[in-house]
Design an enzyme around this catalytic site. Structure first.
Site, PDB file in Angstrom:
ATOM      1  N   GLU A   1     -16.704  -9.248 -70.953  1.00 40.80           N
ATOM      2  CA  GLU A   1     -15.255  -9.044 -70.997  1.00 40.80           C
ATOM      3  C   GLU A   1     -14.655  -9.659 -72.255  1.00 40.80           C
ATOM      4  OE1 GLU A   1     -11.255 -10.856 -69.039  1.00 40.80           O
ATOM      5  OE2 GLU A   1     -13.095 -10.988 -67.841  1.00 40.80           O
TER       6      GLU A   1
ATOM      7  N   ARG B   1     -13.834 -14.461 -78.378  1.00 40.75           N
ATOM      8  CA  ARG B   1     -14.840 -13.492 -77.945  1.00 40.75           C
ATOM      9  C   ARG B   1     -14.991 -12.361 -78.956  1.00 40.75           C
ATOM     10  NH1 ARG B   1     -15.553 -13.191 -71.431  1.00 40.75           N
ATOM     11  NH2 ARG B   1     -15.676 -15.453 -71.124  1.00 40.75           N
TER      12      ARG B   1
ATOM     13  N   ARG C   1     -17.348 -19.319 -72.721  1.00 42.71           N
ATOM     14  CA  ARG C   1     -16.508 -19.896 -71.671  1.00 42.71           C
ATOM     15  C   ARG C   1     -16.103 -21.299 -72.099  1.00 42.71           C
ATOM     16  NH1 ARG C   1     -15.906 -17.802 -66.665  1.00 42.71           N
ATOM     17  NH2 ARG C   1     -17.712 -16.446 -67.005  1.00 42.71           N
TER      18      ARG C   1
ATOM     19  N   SER D   1      -8.456  -8.095 -70.632  1.00 50.17           N
ATOM     20  CA  SER D   1      -8.108  -7.687 -69.277  1.00 50.17           C
ATOM     21  C   SER D   1      -6.648  -7.279 -69.295  1.00 50.17           C
ATOM     22  CB  SER D   1      -8.343  -8.842 -68.301  1.00 50.17           C
ATOM     23  OG  SER D   1      -8.209  -8.421 -66.976  1.00 50.17           O
TER      24      SER D   1
ATOM     25  N   ARG E   1      -8.065 -23.811 -70.225  1.00 50.25           N
ATOM     26  CA  ARG E   1      -8.477 -23.590 -68.844  1.00 50.25           C
ATOM     27  C   ARG E   1      -9.547 -24.595 -68.445  1.00 50.25           C
ATOM     28  NH1 ARG E   1      -8.691 -16.920 -68.710  1.00 50.25           N
ATOM     29  NH2 ARG E   1      -6.563 -16.640 -69.489  1.00 50.25           N
TER      30      ARG E   1
END
Length: 427
Positions: free
Chosen positions: A349, A391, A277, A352, A262
């Site tokens: 987070e 994560r 991130r 999801s 990403r």
């Protein structure tokens, strides 16, 4: 993608749903485009009918040896042919304009989704586990990893720039162990089929799951026109594109452990330290393809599968129901799992899980045939992280850190670590 027929029949309901997403009323514009498209289709059909009729009349005139009438009819057919070319181009342009207007509109939220403008409107659904007590001030994962010598951001930046990490030795093995642990659980206990999909996909594939055209800036594009996947949801969901499935084969449940890529467009200044991130990260993805009647139930099931990963790792987390203003583009409803990070003293987070209805099925032209029916319906799709491996590594490192800088290996991961119970700095 939305059904224009439904919008025409329910304009007020559609505008009310878009208002929940923070959008202005748009149904009147869509209906106007659709009406123009319908008129153009009718015009083309009328011209085709007249051309066919005139062609038959030419044959009759020729049989009657009426050359004047035949020539007049031939001239008319030639004129109709030119008019048809123009009418069909107009029809294509109007079809394109309608699709372009529809394809950038977000999905309609379910009634059970809380209203809200941003993440402050999210609602905590449940909280699991107890926060660990430390006899010392817990550090953040990058402090621990760098001190161990197994997390290298400086050399990663030298290789690739910012937002990359080099993991070494026991932390590299821990990341691998986490991925294998998650895959084994989802395939052997939760009924997901493991898939190893391509990491490069074409634009049709990204269009099918809704990343294109709206989110092109979030993607990495190659020089030959393909894209690195932002999540395995993209290739997994598109495996049923342009297919008609038997309802007896549903639900189809798939999982994959892949690298994800990403650009993190718009995230400048956010989480610049550490691994939270990244441009490249590992994730175990869960995807379900099902029918309309079982989609909501499948959403609860998928979320429970993701939660079980965190329970087995004995990590404290909370499950949040995202509000209308914080949900993703293609979701009807989303649960976020947020794991406790003691170094940050906050929940972040880690998964999801979303139900998308037939929003992606319509874009992919993926359908199923209900038992006993001749007509088909668009499939309903779901996707979720089961979970983000990087994560999860952060959460393990922070929650299992010891005062001497070592990290205890969670019991569930010991078999995947070759019996190693503690990660320590090399002597």
């Amino acid at each position: 993608m939305h059904d224009i027929k439904w919008i025409v029949q329910n304009p007020q309901a559609f505008d009310a749903a878009m208002a929940k997403r923070g959008m202005e009323p748009i149904s009147s514009r869509l209906i106007e485009l659709d009406e123009k498209r319908r008129q153009s289709i009718a015009k083309s059909q009328g011209l085709q009918e007249r051309r066919n009729a005139a062609s038959k009349e030419i044959g009759k005139a020729m049989a009657a040896k009426d050359q004047v009438a035949a020539d007049q009819l031939k001239a008319e057919v030639a004129d109709i042919k030119q008019a048809l070319i123009s009418a069909e181009e107009e029809e294509r342009q109007l079809e394109r304009a309608l699709n372009e207007a529809l394809e950038v509109l977000p999905n309609i939220p379910l009634d059970s989704v809380p209203l809200g403008k941003d993440e402050s409107g999210n609602v905590e659904t449940r909280r699991v586990g107890h926060l660990k007590n430390f006899s010392f001030e817990p550090k953040e994962h990058f402090e621990i990893g760098e001190k161990l010598g197994y997390m290298d951001f400086e050399r990663a930046a030298r290789l690739s720039g910012s937002r990359f990490t080099v993991l070494k030795s026991q932390l590299a093995r821990l990341e691998r162990a986490l991925g294998q642990f998650m895959l084994d659980m989802h395939t052997t206990e939760h009924g997901y089929m493991e898939v190893n999909p391509p990491l490069l996909v074409n634009d049709d594939t990204l269009y099918g799951t809704g990343q294109l055209p709206k989110f092109a800036e979030d993607l990495f594009k190659t020089t030959d026109g393909r894209y690195l996947i932002p999540t395995a949801e993209v290739p997994l969901t598109n495996l049923v594109r342009d297919e008609i499935l038997d309802i007896r084969d549903l639900p189809i449940r798939m999982t994959a452990l892949t690298a994800c890529f990403r650009s993190e467009a718009g995230s400048a200044g956010r989480d610049t330290r550490g691994m939270l991130r990244q441009h490249q990260f590992m994730k175990v993805e869960l995807v379900s393809i099902t029918d309309a009647e079982r989609a909501v139930e499948e959403h609860e099931r998928m979320t429970a599968c993701a939660e079980e990963v965190l329970k087995r790792l004995d990590l404290s987390f909370r499950t949040m129901t995202l509000c209308t203003g914080d949900m993703g583009f293609g979701a009807q409803k989303t649960y976020d799992l947020e794991v406790w990070l003691p170094g940050q003293k906050s929940y972040r987070e880690i998964s999801s899980c979303s139900v998308c209805g037939d929003f992606q099925g319509r874009r992919m032209n993926a359908r199923y045939r209900p038992e006993g029916e001749k007509s088909t319906r668009f499939v309903h799709t779901l996707n979720g992280s089961g979970t983000a491996v990087g994560r999860a590594l952060i959460a393990v490192v922070e929650n299992y850190q010891n005062e001497d800088g070592s990290v205890t290996v969670p019991q569930a991961l010991v078999p995947y670590m070759g019996g190693l119970t503690r990660i320590e700095k090399a002597a």
